[in-house]
Write a protein that holds these residues in place. Structure first.
Motif, PDB file in Angstrom:
ATOM      1  N   GLY A 421       0.804  -1.219   0.000  1.00 19.70           N
ATOM      2  CA  GLY A 421       0.000   0.000   0.000  1.00 19.70           C
ATOM      3  C   GLY A 421       0.833   1.263   0.000  1.00 19.70           C
ATOM      4  N   TRP A 422       1.973   1.210   0.665  1.00 21.25           N
ATOM      5  CA  TRP A 422       2.876   2.366   0.745  1.00 21.25           C
ATOM      6  C   TRP A 422       3.304   2.836  -0.644  1.00 21.25           C
ATOM      7  CZ3 TRP A 422       5.037   5.971   3.817  1.00 21.25           C
ATOM      8  CH2 TRP A 422       6.260   6.523   3.443  1.00 21.25           C
ATOM      9  N   GLN A 424       1.806   2.507  -3.378  1.00 21.08           N
ATOM     10  CA  GLN A 424       0.686   3.093  -4.115  1.00 21.08           C
ATOM     11  C   GLN A 424       0.349   4.482  -3.574  1.00 21.08           C
ATOM     12  OE1 GLN A 424      -0.473   1.536  -6.945  1.00 21.08           O
ATOM     13  NE2 GLN A 424       1.288   0.270  -6.380  1.00 21.08           N
ATOM     14  N   LYS A 425       0.382   4.622  -2.256  1.00 22.78           N
ATOM     15  CA  LYS A 425       0.010   5.898  -1.635  1.00 22.78           C
ATOM     16  C   LYS A 425       0.939   7.036  -2.066  1.00 22.78           C
ATOM     17  CE  LYS A 425      -0.650   8.095   2.930  1.00 22.78           C
ATOM     18  NZ  LYS A 425      -2.012   8.610   2.754  1.00 22.78           N
ATOM     19  N   TYR A 426       2.238   6.736  -2.164  1.00 19.18           N
ATOM     20  CA  TYR A 426       3.221   7.778  -2.485  1.00 19.18           C
ATOM     21  C   TYR A 426       3.850   7.585  -3.871  1.00 19.18           C
ATOM     22  CZ  TYR A 426       2.859   9.295   2.360  1.00 19.18           C
ATOM     23  OH  TYR A 426       2.400   9.775   3.572  1.00 19.18           O
ATOM     24  N   ASP A 435       6.507   9.742   7.714  1.00 17.48           N
ATOM     25  CA  ASP A 435       5.347   9.371   6.901  1.00 17.48           C
ATOM     26  C   ASP A 435       5.128   7.861   6.947  1.00 17.48           C
ATOM     27  OD1 ASP A 435       4.848  11.985   5.994  1.00 17.48           O
ATOM     28  OD2 ASP A 435       6.238  11.756   4.313  1.00 17.48           O
ATOM     29  N   TYR A 439       1.884   5.778   8.330  1.00 19.57           N
ATOM     30  CA  TYR A 439       1.157   4.874   7.445  1.00 19.57           C
ATOM     31  C   TYR A 439       1.079   3.468   8.049  1.00 19.57           C
ATOM     32  CZ  TYR A 439      -0.367   2.389   3.307  1.00 19.57           C
ATOM     33  OH  TYR A 439      -1.081   1.596   2.443  1.00 19.57           O
ATOM     34  N   GLU A 442      -1.486   3.421  10.708  1.00 20.82           N
ATOM     35  CA  GLU A 442      -2.826   3.492  10.126  1.00 20.82           C
ATOM     36  C   GLU A 442      -3.280   2.121   9.637  1.00 20.82           C
ATOM     37  OE1 GLU A 442      -4.279   5.232   5.891  1.00 20.82           O
ATOM     38  OE2 GLU A 442      -3.179   6.655   7.138  1.00 20.82           O
ATOM     39  N   VAL A 443      -2.395   1.403   8.944  1.00 22.66           N
ATOM     40  CA  VAL A 443      -2.762   0.106   8.376  1.00 22.66           C
ATOM     41  C   VAL A 443      -2.834  -0.988   9.439  1.00 22.66           C
ATOM     42  CG1 VAL A 443      -2.057  -1.700   6.749  1.00 22.66           C
ATOM     43  CG2 VAL A 443      -1.846   0.707   6.101  1.00 22.66           C
TER      44      VAL A 443
END
Length: 503
Positions: A421-422, A424-426, A435, A439, A442-443
């Motif tokens: 996911g990291w 994709q997010k950035y 950051d 993240y 959060e996950v």
């Protein structure tokens, strides 16, 4: 995300310039650095580049390079002057078609003064004509241009661009690239991305390369020499171009046996990190005497030394892992280097597991157990190692150890969701260690401040209770060396860049 230019029409641009009095911009100088605490003079302030068009001619026999660089940029402040990072000899600079005055300063600054000040938000085209012998230039006591028996190579971290093109040299300013290189017939020019075309005339051949996704300046590369070039396609459909110097001697076979697995390894990594983010793959091995490898975007640079003892898929895994961690998501500041190196090292641990030569857990246990509390290794803080320790082995091994602690704390499902996911997010942007912590919290749904502080920021070996709570070295088996360890350790100098004079 990198800001992209939406260039206004010429009339609209002219009206914009006329609408703002010259006095509004006349005293606004672009900073000579972008603000990185490790390297204050790297990059520049006041503008953002969206595209580099480099049209070059290189003579391998004399190491003479001449070029015209066209930079498409947008001002982020009013500018009466701005800097580029560059070392070669400049004959002319034009800003929006008009000749500009220029001067050099510092170790690698080219100061450009446009004839008319530039207002904030203006689309700017900068053309720089230049020539020089890259191998004759040094900054801070070192060179990032490597002479080879049949040519030269630009590849280094955190700086390589100064020796072959003018730039805003910091990962915060990513751009797309067209690199067109004219070389004598029988010689090839290798760069990033896809080979758009080649053409020959009057004893010279032109190679046109294109990188169509945002790319940091240090990830741009140029290699000129005589190569054996192989082409193919990965199982996932990505075209692969690899290049090997013809004079690698008895390391030639081992290099090919490793790098020809690039497509396979990239497809395997995509299971952990998400889809491969570019439209090109490959690697190249010029005949240099440097010892390091580098994750130059889409086409990593490898040294012959990486294959001195036989095939080395572990180094290929490391550099390809960087295509996600380092290239797709780049550092905000160079102090965030753990996000590049800790993750690329952890990919090597996952590859060891894949090859049946030791699990990531076994390697983590071994790293923890094999270094005593008094070892200087534990003094380095991977989360902010300082410029002198940016590529210290602790950033790699202790950095990867942090990820195993995170995996054990968050559980496999959350951990691998974080890894995928990291990116994709950035994607195509920049991010920091802070950051990443946010993240991951959060996950995973867990507070992780203590874990990150213990494993990344304390200048000491995490105590046994902390290690055990992260399921590290819970048994005496941690002192057993995993089968893959020697292969992984053989890549310890992978980014030992050998700066003779330091920074």
């Amino acid at each position: 995300m990198h800001r992209r230019i939406m260039a206004p029409g010429a009339l609209a641009a002219a009206c914009l310039m006329l609408a703002i009095p010259a006095s509004a911009a006349s005293n606004s100088l672009g900073a000579p650095g972008i603000g990185d605490p490790y390297y204050p003079a790297y990059g520049n302030g006041g503008y953002d580049v969206s595209h580099y068009d480099l049209r070059l001619k290189y003579q391998p026999a004399t190491d003479e390079l001449e070029g015209t660089a066209t930079l498409l940029a947008k001002t982020t402040q009013d500018l009466s002057r701005f800097n580029l990072d560059f070392l070669l000899d400049v004959s002319e600079v034009r800003v929006n078609g008009v000749k500009a005055s220029f001067a050099t300063s510092g170790e690698h600054e080219l100061e450009v003064t446009p004839k008319s000040p530039l207002a904030k938000g203006t689309a700017v085209t900068v053309v720089v004509r230049y020539r020089g012998v890259p191998s004759s230039k040094k900054a801070y006591g070192f060179t990032s241009w490597h002479r080879t028996p049949d040519g030269g190579v630009g590849a280094n971290e955190p700086e390589a661009a100064w020796w072959w093109f003018p730039s805003n040299d910091h990962p915060l300013d990513k751009a797309t690239y067209d690199v067109s290189v004219l070389v004598p017939d029988g010689t090839q020019a290798i760069s990033n991305g896809t080979l758009q075309s080649t053409s020959s005339r009057m004893g010279w051949t032109r190679y046109n390369w294109r990188s169509n996704k945002p790319q940091a300046t240090y990830l741009a590369t140029l290699a000129v020499g005589k190569f054996d070039v192989t082409t193919g396609t990965s199982e996932s459909g990505i075209p692969v171009i690899n290049a090997y110097s013809k004079d690698l001697g008895d390391r030639y076979g081992a290099a090919r046996a490793s790098i020809e697995r690039t497509g396979e390894i990239a497809d395997w990594l995509s299971e952990y990190f998400g889809p491969y983010p570019y439209n090109a793959l490959g690697g190249y091995v010029p005949n240099t005497d440097t010892g390091y490898a580098l994750e130059t975007q889409t086409r990593p640079f490898y040294s012959p030394a990486n294959f001195a003892n036989g095939s080395n898929t572990s180094v290929v895994v490391h550099e390809l892992a960087h295509q996600w961690y380092g290239d797709l998501v780049s550092v905000k500041d160079w102090k965030d280097i753990w996000i590049n190196e800790g993750f690329a090292r952890y990919a090597q641990w996952l590859w060891s597991e894949h090859e049946g030569e030791g699990t990531a857990q076994e390697i983590a246990d071994y790293v923890y157990a094999s270094r005593a509390a008094g070892d200087a290794f534990w003094k380095v803080r991977p989360g902010d190692p300082g410029p002198e320790n940016q590529f210290h082995i602790a950033v790699y091994d202790r950095g990867a150890l942090t990820l195993q602690a995170l995996r054990n704390e968050s559980g496999d499902d959350a951990f691998f969701a974080i890894l995928k996911g990291w990116t994709q997010k950035y994607a195509y942007g920049n991010a920091s260690v802070a950051d990443f912590q946010r993240y991951a919290e959060e996950v995973s749904g867990k507070p992780l401040a203590a874990l990150f502080d213990t494993w990344l920021f304390q200048p000491s070996k995490p105590a046994a209770p902390a290690a055990h709570s992260a399921s590290i070295a819970r048994s005496a088996k941690g002192s057993v060396q995993p089968k893959s360890w020697k292969k992984i350790a053989a890549t310890n100098g992978v980014h030992d860049h050998g700066h003779e004079g330091g920074h």
